[in-house]
Design a protein around this motif. Sequence first.
Motif, PDB file in Angstrom:
ATOM      1  N   PHE A  99       7.315  81.732  22.873  1.00 43.24           N
ATOM      2  CA  PHE A  99       6.945  81.434  21.492  1.00 43.24           C
ATOM      3  C   PHE A  99       6.006  80.239  21.421  1.00 43.24           C
ATOM      4  O   PHE A  99       5.961  79.383  22.303  1.00 43.24           O
ATOM      5  N   LEU A 100       5.241  80.228  20.364  1.00 44.90           N
ATOM      6  CA  LEU A 100       4.346  79.136  20.000  1.00 44.90           C
ATOM      7  C   LEU A 100       4.504  79.003  18.499  1.00 44.90           C
ATOM      8  O   LEU A 100       4.417  79.995  17.776  1.00 44.90           O
ATOM      9  N   SER A 101       4.785  77.793  18.031  1.00 44.26           N
ATOM     10  CA  SER A 101       4.978  77.643  16.593  1.00 44.26           C
ATOM     11  C   SER A 101       4.380  76.334  16.096  1.00 44.26           C
ATOM     12  O   SER A 101       4.238  75.368  16.841  1.00 44.26           O
ATOM     13  N   GLU A 102       4.015  76.373  14.834  1.00 40.29           N
ATOM     14  CA  GLU A 102       3.571  75.178  14.124  1.00 40.29           C
ATOM     15  C   GLU A 102       4.424  75.122  12.865  1.00 40.29           C
ATOM     16  O   GLU A 102       4.474  76.091  12.095  1.00 40.29           O
ATOM     17  N   ARG A 103       5.118  73.999  12.687  1.00 35.91           N
ATOM     18  CA  ARG A 103       6.057  73.884  11.575  1.00 35.91           C
ATOM     19  C   ARG A 103       5.843  72.598  10.795  1.00 35.91           C
ATOM     20  O   ARG A 103       5.584  71.544  11.378  1.00 35.91           O
ATOM     21  N   LYS A 104       5.967  72.728   9.491  1.00 35.96           N
ATOM     22  CA  LYS A 104       5.906  71.572   8.610  1.00 35.96           C
ATOM     23  C   LYS A 104       7.335  71.071   8.432  1.00 35.96           C
ATOM     24  O   LYS A 104       8.226  71.836   8.060  1.00 35.96           O
TER      25      LYS A 104
END
Length: 182
Positions: A99-104
Motif C-alpha cells: 500500500f501507498l497512502s496519503e492521509r490528512k
Amino acid sequence: MIALVRLFACFLLVFASPARPAEPEMKVAVAQSGGTFVVDADIDFPYPVRTVWDVLTDFDNMAGVVSNLRSSRISRRKGNTVVVQQEGTARFGLISYSFLSERKVRMEPMKRIVVRQISGQAKRFESEADLAETNHGTSIHYHAEIEPDSLLARLFGAIFIQHEVEEQFHALAGEMEKRQRL
C-alpha cells in the motif's frame, strides 16, 4: 538444599528473564456493511496520555515502530493538521498487500486524532481515535471505516483488518513501553 535450589530458581526467573512490555487490554471488532469494513476498538494502555499521544503522533518515526511500514513522513503541516505519506506491505499468513497512502490528520492534542485518506489503495479510509486519561493509564476508542479497492481485500477483509489493527496497536504499545522506560 532443596530450599536453596528453589531460591536460586526464583532468582533466575525474576532477574534473568527479559523484561516484557505491558500488554494493552484490547477489544477489536470488525463488521462489514456493504463494501465497507467498520472497525471499533477499545484499547487500554498502562501509560500516561502524554506518552500515548507522543507515540501515536510521531509520524516521521512510525516506520521504525510499525513493522508493515517501509516509510512514513509528514509532507505538509498547518497548525494541528498534517498530511502524512506512508508506504508499506501488510501481511497475514500467505497473503500480502502493498500500500501507498496519503492521509490528512487533524489532531486535538491529548484528546483526538481524526484521519481521512486523500489518496491510496483503499477507495475510502477514515478513522478517529479518542483518548481519555484513566486511573491506570490511557484509554482509546478507535473507530475506522475502510472501503478496500481490491477483491482480495474484500474477501479476507474482516479477519485481515482485525489482525492489522491488533498488530499495529501491539507495536505501538511496545514503543510506549520503551519511551516510558527512558
